[in-house]
Design an enzyme around this catalytic site. Structure first.
Site, PDB file in Angstrom:
ATOM      1  NE  ARG A   1     -34.434 -25.031 -13.808  1.00 44.31           N
ATOM      2  CZ  ARG A   1     -33.108 -25.350 -14.444  1.00 44.31           C
ATOM      3  NH1 ARG A   1     -32.303 -25.651 -13.750  1.00 44.31           N
ATOM      4  NH2 ARG A   1     -33.048 -25.369 -15.660  1.00 44.31           N
TER       5      ARG A   1
ATOM      6  CG  ASN B   1     -29.885 -32.680 -17.187  1.00 47.61           C
ATOM      7  OD1 ASN B   1     -30.654 -31.910 -17.923  1.00 47.61           O
ATOM      8  ND2 ASN B   1     -29.446 -32.105 -16.126  1.00 47.61           N
TER       9      ASN B   1
END
Length: 356
Positions: free
Chosen positions: A223, A92
């Site tokens: 994830r 990010n």
């Protein structure tokens, strides 16, 4: 599409995805906020007292290892209760965006930021693993964080920055020769990793996964809702980086050609994404038919090549509307990521290669 038609029939309103919500507050064009726009301001702004003051605040967030956190307002003073789990990452925009910002103030005369930039650049160079890739966090933390991280273009952002450092491209002309050479070598190893991780299906080059195993280089899960798969988003970022390389080798050209051919075949035709208001009054994201429109899925099955969708229950499904509301609206499962690449940029790149 019957299920989509029913949802659209019940909707109280619809909004094209690209139009944005009508309730969005107007942005103050003069405001300076910590986001990707900080590296796209007018060149003379980076020489102002304001820019240098903000640069000093950004440096306060730099860790002892030399990296920066993600999901943090670096223009605000560090918080005593800041989450340490966000530190030392390339995810990010962590580390790469602060370095790109500081480079602009340094190039404009800000000598106070030079030491922090050098430490940050050294951090990125040290974070490159023996496999040639970059993990999401460094020092390593274990689990999927240690995998080669293409997710959200994290490794591509590192390679882009190091490429420009190595080339001495503005605003990185101030970087010393030794670090520029290390950056060039790191990019060469990174490109080799991109070529080695590209997935072959029956001997044919396709795309990349969002992350690859640090040891085997095979596609790897992250994830619970991010399976090992071919990525319709991350593959685009990798292709664009490979296309940016001067004098591309035959291997690079083959990688780009193979990935673009796969992306063309993987397009979801006559499909668009819209926002609707569901029966509960919530703003919802759904797929709908639209002649001539194209989308790409975030995940494609490694064997069948079909789009797949997976929520927090880790169950693979083939219909986006079967994914729970929270994930469907909190994660990008589809997008127009490859459209401009296929229609404009790739053809222009091929013409430039042919022209020599």
């Amino acid at each position: 599409m019957k299920k989509v038609a029913l949802i659209l029939g019940l909707a109280l309103s619809t909004t094209a995805l690209g139009a944005g919500p009508s309730w969005a507050a107007p942005q103050d064009a003069a405001a300076v906020a910590w986001n990707s726009a900080v590296v796209r301001r007018p060149a003379d702004w980076y020489a102002t007292d304001e820019a240098w003051r903000l640069a000093a605040t950004v440096i306060l967030h730099q860790s002892s290892e030399g990296g920066w956190p993600k999901n943090t307002d670096l223009f605000a003073a560090p918080r005593a209760d800041a989450d340490p789990g966000l530190a030392n990452t390339i995810d990010n925009g962590g580390t790469t965006l602060p370095l790109a910002f500081l480079a602009r103030t340094i190039a404009a005369g800000d000598t106070n930021s030079r030491a922090a930039f050098d430490r940050g650049l050294d951090y990125l160079l040290a974070a490159q693993q023996p496999n040639g890739g970059w993990p999401q966090f460094f020092p390593l933390r274990g689990g999927y964080h240690d995998q080669i991280t293409f997710n959200d273009d994290a490794m591509v952002h590192v390679l882009e920055l190091l490429r420009d450092v190595g080339d001495g491209t503005a605003p990185y002309g101030f970087v010393d020769d030794a670090r520029r050479e290390r950056a060039r070598q790191a990019v060469a190893r990174g490109v080799d990793t991109l070529l080695r991780t590209q997935v072959r299906k029956n001997g044919v080059l396709t795309g990349w996964c969002a992350q690859h195993d640090a040891q085997t280089l095979a596609p790897a899960p992250a994830r619970r809702f991010e399976p090992a798969s071919l990525s319709g988003q991350e593959s685009v970022g990798i292709v664009r980086f490979l296309m940016s390389l001067p004098d591309p080798s035959p291997q690079v050209v083959a990688a780009v050609d193979g990935a673009v051919a796969w992306l063309e075949a993987a397009a979801l035709h006559d499909t668009t994404e819209v926002f609707v208001t569901d029966a509960q009054g919530r703003r919802d994201r759904v797929l709908a038919p639209k002649s001539g429109a194209r989308l790409w899925a975030r995940f494609y099955d490694l064997e069948s090549g079909q789009p797949i969708y997976i929520g927090r229950d880790s169950v693979i499904r083939h219909d986006l509307m079967q994914i729970e509301y929270e994930r469907r609206n909190g994660y990008r499962y589809v997008g127009v990521w490859a459209e401009t690449l296929i229609d404009k940029d790739y053809p222009a790149w091929k013409r430039s290669i042919a022209a020599g």
